[in-house]
Write a protein that holds these residues in place. Structure first.
Motif, short mmCIF file in Angstrom:
data_model
loop_
_atom_site.label_atom_id
_atom_site.label_comp_id
_atom_site.label_asym_id
_atom_site.label_seq_id
_atom_site.Cartn_x
_atom_site.Cartn_y
_atom_site.Cartn_z
N TYR A 209 35.60 -21.85 -4.81
CA TYR A 209 35.17 -21.50 -3.45
C TYR A 209 35.63 -22.53 -2.43
O TYR A 209 35.93 -22.19 -1.28
CB TYR A 209 33.64 -21.35 -3.40
N ALA B 5 39.66 -21.84 -2.08
CA ALA B 5 40.16 -20.52 -1.71
C ALA B 5 40.24 -20.37 -0.19
O ALA B 5 39.38 -20.86 0.55
CB ALA B 5 39.26 -19.43 -2.28
N GLN C 87 40.20 -17.35 1.28
CA GLN C 87 39.21 -16.30 1.53
C GLN C 87 38.15 -16.33 0.43
O GLN C 87 38.48 -16.44 -0.75
CB GLN C 87 39.88 -14.92 1.56
N ALA D 284 36.47 -13.91 -0.67
CA ALA D 284 36.61 -12.75 -1.55
C ALA D 284 37.53 -13.07 -2.73
O ALA D 284 37.30 -12.60 -3.86
CB ALA D 284 37.15 -11.57 -0.76
N GLU D 285 38.55 -13.87 -2.48
CA GLU D 285 39.46 -14.28 -3.55
C GLU D 285 38.71 -15.12 -4.58
O GLU D 285 38.86 -14.93 -5.80
CB GLU D 285 40.62 -15.08 -2.95
N ALA D 286 37.89 -16.04 -4.10
CA ALA D 286 37.11 -16.89 -5.00
C ALA D 286 36.10 -16.06 -5.79
O ALA D 286 35.84 -16.32 -6.97
CB ALA D 286 36.38 -17.97 -4.20
N ARG D 287 35.54 -15.05 -5.15
CA ARG D 287 34.53 -14.21 -5.82
C ARG D 287 35.14 -13.49 -7.02
O ARG D 287 34.52 -13.41 -8.09
CB ARG D 287 33.96 -13.21 -4.82
N ALA D 288 36.34 -12.97 -6.86
CA ALA D 288 36.99 -12.27 -7.97
C ALA D 288 37.26 -13.22 -9.13
O ALA D 288 37.02 -12.88 -10.30
CB ALA D 288 38.30 -11.64 -7.49
N GLN D 289 37.72 -14.42 -8.82
CA GLN D 289 37.98 -15.40 -9.88
C GLN D 289 36.68 -15.88 -10.52
O GLN D 289 36.63 -16.13 -11.72
CB GLN D 289 38.75 -16.59 -9.29
#
Length: 277
Positions: free
Chosen positions: A24, A27, A29, A31-36
């Motif tokens: 987090y 990243a 964004q 959202a990118e961190a959330r997916a990972q």
């Protein structure tokens, strides 16, 4: 080191906490961190499932906590602590019918600690004028208990402001109402001019290190002491205080929030706290 705050206990008990914080923080964004983040937790839970029976509810809880933790880390790991006398006064205050038109938050994601009750990870979505609250009870991640067996519970609440709160909170389980009211009162309190914010090292930090951090003339001493405190896991806490509130008061009348209109044609409004008596 004693761990007073749920954020400390989360970091100490979840094997993925450091990795999620890195994702987090780095990243572009969220959202990118959330997916990972989901991939990381999925792998860890698959390993754990070889030893423990993991119910679906635990998976949902861990994903919610990880996302709240990630935003907390992304925005500077800010912890706000309601002073005991203020927390007591707010516990005797009816929660507002609406949040203020404009919020005054220490960060777009932070942890609000409510003594003796627990606290909440708070994530602000300013573009949507919404708050995501992840409530955790006192005693989160208890000592000596594996995190998978602790059955830590959370309550997820989303509120939009300045809309009426009651319709938004009707699905919240009754056992969370006390903590939720304290958190909402704390958020409203952050808009009040009489609130004082005092940044201090947490109370368990060694007094000699804390004194050295404030050394009046030696920058090297201050820097070394700060490094010692951080390495030992101590953090700076923002204490929220209101002067002249009695300690352990026997309140006979509840406090409440009064909405006050202001501005041209009284188009805006703010909350004014009327303290319990």
């Amino acid at each position: 080191m004693g761990m007073q705050y749920a954020v400390q206990r989360y970091a100490a008990t979840r094997p993925w906490a450091r990795r999620i914080a890195q994702l987090y923080a780095q990243a572009i964004q969220a959202a990118e961190a959330r997916a990972q983040m989901k991939d990381v937790i999925k792998r860890e839970l698959e390993r754990a499932a070889q030893v423990f029976d993991i119910p679906q509810s635990a998976i949902v809880t861990e994903l919610a906590l990880a996302e709240a933790w990630g935003h907390f880390a992304r925005h500077g790991r800010v912890v706000s602590h309601l002073d005991a006398s203020l927390a007591d006064a707010l516990a005797h205050t009816r929660q507002p019918g609406n949040l203020p038109d404009t919020l005054s938050l220490p960060a777009d994601a932070f942890f609000l600690h409510v003594p003796c009750e627990g606290g909440a990870f708070i994530t602000h979505q300013p573009e949507r004028r919404a708050l995501l609250l992840t409530l955790v009870r006192m005693g989160f991640a208890p000592d000596g208990v594996n995190w998978l067996q602790a059955a830590d519970q959370v309550e997820l609440v989303r509120v939009e402001y300045p809309g009426e709160l009651a319709p938004q909170l009707k699905e919240v389980a009754a056992e969370w109402n006390g903590l939720l009211a304290s958190v909402l009162n704390g958020l409203a309190m952050m808009t009040q001019p009489r609130l004082k914010l005092v940044r201090e090292w947490e109370s368990a930090a060694p007094s000699e290190w804390v004194a050295a951090v404030a050394h009046p003339s030696c920058a090297k001493t201050r820097q070394k002491a700060r490094g010692q405190l951080l390495k030992a896991g101590f953090g700076e806490i923002t204490f929220c205080r209101v002067e002249d509130l009695p300690a352990q008061a026997a309140y006979g009348a509840q406090g409440y929030w009064r909405r006050q209109s202001f501005g041209e044609d009284k188009a805006h409004s703010r909350l004014v706290w009327v303290a319990p008596r």
